[in-house]
Motif scaffolding. Structure first.
Motif, short mmCIF file in Angstrom:
data_model
loop_
_atom_site.label_atom_id
_atom_site.label_comp_id
_atom_site.label_asym_id
_atom_site.label_seq_id
_atom_site.Cartn_x
_atom_site.Cartn_y
_atom_site.Cartn_z
N THR A 148 31.39 -25.65 -31.97
CA THR A 148 30.51 -24.61 -32.50
C THR A 148 29.15 -24.65 -31.82
OG1 THR A 148 31.62 -24.75 -34.65
CG2 THR A 148 29.46 -23.69 -34.59
N LEU A 193 29.48 -23.19 -28.38
CA LEU A 193 29.59 -21.73 -28.44
C LEU A 193 28.23 -21.09 -28.70
CD1 LEU A 193 31.36 -19.21 -28.46
CD2 LEU A 193 31.75 -19.58 -30.90
N GLN A 194 27.45 -21.67 -29.60
CA GLN A 194 26.12 -21.13 -29.88
C GLN A 194 25.22 -21.24 -28.66
OE1 GLN A 194 24.91 -23.37 -33.30
NE2 GLN A 194 26.01 -22.06 -34.76
N ARG A 195 25.31 -22.36 -27.94
CA ARG A 195 24.50 -22.52 -26.73
C ARG A 195 24.91 -21.51 -25.66
NH1 ARG A 195 25.24 -27.34 -26.46
NH2 ARG A 195 27.00 -27.46 -25.04
N LEU A 196 26.20 -21.29 -25.50
CA LEU A 196 26.66 -20.31 -24.51
C LEU A 196 26.22 -18.90 -24.91
CD1 LEU A 196 30.28 -21.59 -23.77
CD2 LEU A 196 28.29 -21.69 -22.25
N GLN A 197 26.27 -18.60 -26.20
CA GLN A 197 25.84 -17.29 -26.65
C GLN A 197 24.35 -17.08 -26.40
OE1 GLN A 197 26.64 -16.54 -30.77
NE2 GLN A 197 26.20 -14.35 -30.64
N ALA A 198 23.53 -18.11 -26.67
CA ALA A 198 22.09 -18.01 -26.41
C ALA A 198 21.81 -17.83 -24.92
CB ALA A 198 21.38 -19.24 -26.95
N GLU A 199 22.54 -18.57 -24.09
CA GLU A 199 22.35 -18.44 -22.64
C GLU A 199 22.75 -17.04 -22.17
OE1 GLU A 199 24.60 -21.54 -20.88
OE2 GLU A 199 23.19 -23.14 -21.45
N TYR A 200 23.80 -16.50 -22.75
CA TYR A 200 24.23 -15.15 -22.36
C TYR A 200 23.21 -14.10 -22.77
CZ TYR A 200 26.98 -10.87 -22.19
OH TYR A 200 27.42 -9.60 -21.93
N GLN A 201 22.65 -14.25 -23.97
CA GLN A 201 21.62 -13.31 -24.41
C GLN A 201 20.38 -13.39 -23.52
OE1 GLN A 201 21.94 -10.96 -26.62
NE2 GLN A 201 23.97 -11.58 -27.32
N ARG A 242 21.18 -11.64 -20.30
CA ARG A 242 21.14 -10.18 -20.43
C ARG A 242 19.70 -9.67 -20.44
NH1 ARG A 242 24.61 -7.62 -25.08
NH2 ARG A 242 23.59 -5.82 -24.10
#
Length: 224
Positions: free
Chosen positions: A66, A69-77, A80
């Motif tokens: 988890t 996943l949160q770290r990858l989501q933050a990096e993706y945001q 962007r």
């Protein structure tokens, strides 16, 4: 005559020692297979401990996944937002470069308008060009009488004037242009400064007027 083998008769039972019970004559049963085994409660407790340990491992692995996943989501945001910011910056630079090349044309249109030469088909083309430039975010600035600001003004001429109290733009030689908050060309101006000593004279005049007012309030100077 056939000899009989000595033994017990059919209904005859073996002798039992006196004082013994009939159960003593029966053979003893073999010990149970479960004797010496661990109690059932201990086995169940060991299984619970093993299951709890496995559950803790699964929870730890889930928390790690988890967090990943949160770290990858933050990096993706962040990626962007960075791409969008870079896209806007590249667009602004491209527009600024285009409009910078267009500034001499706008200067010619301005001079033609000042001399009354903006007529006919040339007037229509000139106004369309100015409209397109304005739609792209180009803004003109620079007016006579505004205070001189070295961040947006470029002084090409300098003089002194008795009617100014600070460095002032007295003539706009070339208007300045900006896109949003970005200046792509400063306004080229002629500036005038207060005459040397004019400020000191103004202060003396103000003090003299103030002194006269005080004497008038006090009834004039005293007589000897």
């Amino acid at each position: 005559m056939t000899e009989e083998t000595p033994g017990f008769e059919e209904n005859e039972k073996p002798d039992v020692p006196s004082g013994a019970t009939p159960d003593d004559a029966e053979p003893q049963a073999a010990p149970s297979d479960t004797e010496g085994a661990a109690p059932a409660g201990d086995s169940a407790s060991a299984q619970d401990v093993a299951l709890t340990a496995q559950l803790d491992q699964v929870r730890t692995a889930l928390n790690e996944r988890t967090a990943d996943l949160q770290r990858l989501q933050a990096e993706y945001q962040n990626y962007r937002r960075r791409v969008e910011r870079d896209r806007v910056t590249v667009k602004e630079i491209a527009v600024a470069n285009l409009l910078t090349e267009l500034l001499p044309v706008l200067d010619d249109i301005g001079r033609a308008r000042e001399h009354g030469e903006l007529v006919g088909g040339f007037k229509s083309v000139a106004e369309s060009t100015e409209t397109v430039a304005a739609k792209m975010g180009l803004q003109q600035f620079g007016k006579e009488g505004e205070p001189f600001d070295p961040t947006v003004h470029e002084a090409l001429m300098h003089s002194y004037a008795p009617d100014v109290t600070e460095t002032t733009c007295v003539a706009i030689l070339q208007p300045g242009y900006r896109i949003g908050e970005r200046t792509i060309r400063p306004a080229r101006v002629a500036v005038a400064e207060p005459q040397p000593g004019a400020q000191g004279k103004s202060e003396d005049a103000a003090e003299s007027a103030e002194t006269k007012g005080d004497e008038k309030d006090n009834g004039g100077p005293e007589e000897g």
